[in-house]
Write an enzyme that holds these catalytic residues in place. Structure first.
Site, PDB file in Angstrom:
ATOM      1  CG  HIS A 153      -1.208  -5.084  -3.198  1.00  0.00           C
ATOM      2  ND1 HIS A 153       0.151  -4.993  -3.396  1.00  0.00           N
ATOM      3  CD2 HIS A 153      -1.769  -4.277  -4.160  1.00  0.00           C
ATOM      4  CE1 HIS A 153       0.411  -4.176  -4.406  1.00  0.00           C
ATOM      5  NE2 HIS A 153      -0.750  -3.728  -4.897  1.00  0.00           N
ATOM      6  CG  HIS A 200      -0.707  -1.261  -0.643  1.00  0.00           C
ATOM      7  ND1 HIS A 200       0.649  -1.272  -0.841  1.00  0.00           N
ATOM      8  CD2 HIS A 200      -1.237  -1.418  -1.880  1.00  0.00           C
ATOM      9  CE1 HIS A 200       0.928  -1.408  -2.111  1.00  0.00           C
ATOM     10  NE2 HIS A 200      -0.197  -1.525  -2.773  1.00  0.00           N
ATOM     11  CG  HIS A 215      -3.595  -3.982  -9.588  1.00  0.00           C
ATOM     12  ND1 HIS A 215      -3.931  -2.666  -9.380  1.00  0.00           N
ATOM     13  CD2 HIS A 215      -2.685  -4.276  -8.617  1.00  0.00           C
ATOM     14  CE1 HIS A 215      -3.260  -2.180  -8.350  1.00  0.00           C
ATOM     15  NE2 HIS A 215      -2.500  -3.156  -7.866  1.00  0.00           N
ATOM     16  CG  HIS A 247       2.770   3.213  -7.572  1.00  0.00           C
ATOM     17  ND1 HIS A 247       1.861   3.526  -8.560  1.00  0.00           N
ATOM     18  CD2 HIS A 247       2.776   1.859  -7.475  1.00  0.00           C
ATOM     19  CE1 HIS A 247       1.350   2.398  -9.036  1.00  0.00           C
ATOM     20  NE2 HIS A 247       1.892   1.385  -8.408  1.00  0.00           N
ATOM     21  CE1 TYR A 256      -1.109  -1.621 -11.047  1.00  0.00           C
ATOM     22  CE2 TYR A 256       0.091   0.358 -11.657  1.00  0.00           C
ATOM     23  CZ  TYR A 256      -0.562  -0.405 -10.710  1.00  0.00           C
ATOM     24  OH  TYR A 256      -0.657   0.045  -9.418  1.00  0.00           O
ATOM     25  CD  GLU A 266       1.521  -2.921  -8.734  1.00  0.00           C
ATOM     26  OE1 GLU A 266       2.070  -1.814  -8.647  1.00  0.00           O
ATOM     27  OE2 GLU A 266       0.771  -3.377  -7.852  1.00  0.00           O
TER      28      GLU A 266
END
Length: 308
Positions: A153, A200, A215, A247, A256, A266
């Site tokens: 993503h 996501h 990112h 997270h 990161y 990431e």
């Protein structure tokens, strides 16, 4: 669940400052497989478990950042349908001929309200993952570096993320999964959207400048592989922004870090699966630190301010 329409993120095209240094970084440290180069100077890569010819492309430029982010759609009929829906919605589209990008069919290009260039395509040459389709082994023995499973993503920054979200939802059938509210409790600071059952496929943060990249993310299988990735980064003196950590939003474990040109990347694993009967998750302004970095419960300055 059956995934139709837009299937998944298909490629990210990034600008780098030194091509040779970047190729070494992406092959030897991140562990991507180089799959080709074209006459325009673009270098193509794939992650080891991806079947398509490439998911990540770099080109030399005088500034870092992202040229475009592409999504693969189900077939040519869906590509035509989505282009029609975009035009009906008032979005200007452009057809890029097959072959302009190596091993890739026609692409439909358009700009988001935040200025980011998005591509849709239906065809890309399948090169397999090296394991074969008959009685395969569990993994490849010749993996280098961190060796992620897939490009997963991107997180983009810009002004009209409400317009972005509406376009993704109304035209491309994405769904809101999580969001962070500003202090007023009404305005979205950030949104996470999916076209699949992942937590996501693209995320957006409200920002004063348009067309910015935060990112591009690569998936690993386990928390232990995230920790191993941190070791490899340290061995190679890679600039780490933050991590390994977790997270709150999406519940993934993460690091990161930056490529040699300053593009943030990431590596992550975990998170949850999303289904259509789930309700979106909302994070309030006073909990945004815990939402982004669950362990530290606060944001670091580089994470907020460094963009390309």
């Amino acid at each position: 669940m059956a995934i139709t329409g837009v299937l998944r993120p298909g490629h990210a095209v990034l600008r780098v400052l030194d091509l040779d240094e970047s190729v070494h970084f992406y092959t030897e440290v991140l562990g991507l497989k180089e799959t080709g180069r074209d006459k325009s100077g673009r270098v193509y890569f794939k992650c080891w478990d991806e079947r398509d010819h490439h998911s990540f492309v770099i080109r030399k430029a005088d500034r870092a950042g992202m040229d475009c982010f592409g999504f693969k759609v189900q077939n040519a009929a869906v590509l035509n349908t989505l282009e029609g829906r975009l035009r009906e919605y008032g979005v200007v589209t452009e057809r890029v001929p097959a072959g302009e990008m190596l091993e890739t069919g026609e692409r439909v290009r358009f700009h988001l309200p935040t200025g980011h260039l998005i591509e849709l395509y239906a065809e890309k040459t399948s090169v397999g993952n090296g394991l074969g389709d008959m009685n395969p082994e569990a993994w490849l023995a010749d993996q280098k570096g961190i060796s992620p499973i897939r490009m997963d993503h991107a997180l983009i920054y810009g002004g009209d993320i409400d317009g972005n979200r509406k376009l993704f939802e109304d035209v491309l059938d994405f769904t809101l999964v999580e969001r962070v509210k500003l202090e007023d409790g009404v305005t979205d600071l950030a949104t996470w959207l999916t076209c699949s059952n992942k937590a996501h496929d693209i995320a957006m943060v409200r920002h004063s400048e348009d067309n910015k990249l935060h990112h591009v993310s690569f998936l690993l299988e386990t928390w232990e592989q995230v920790l191993r990735a941190a070791d490899i980064m340290s061995m190679n003196r890679v600039s780490i922004d933050i991590g390994p950590t977790r997270h709150g939003i999406t519940r993934g474990t993460t690091i990161y870090f930056f490529d040699p040109s300053g593009n943030r990347l990431e590596t992550f694993s975990g998170g949850y699966q999303w289904y259509p009967d789930h309700h979106p998750i909302t994070w309030t302004w006073d909990q945004v630190g815990r939402g982004i970095f669950y362990h530290d419960r606060k944001l670091n300055e580089a994470f907020l301010s460094v963009l390309t």
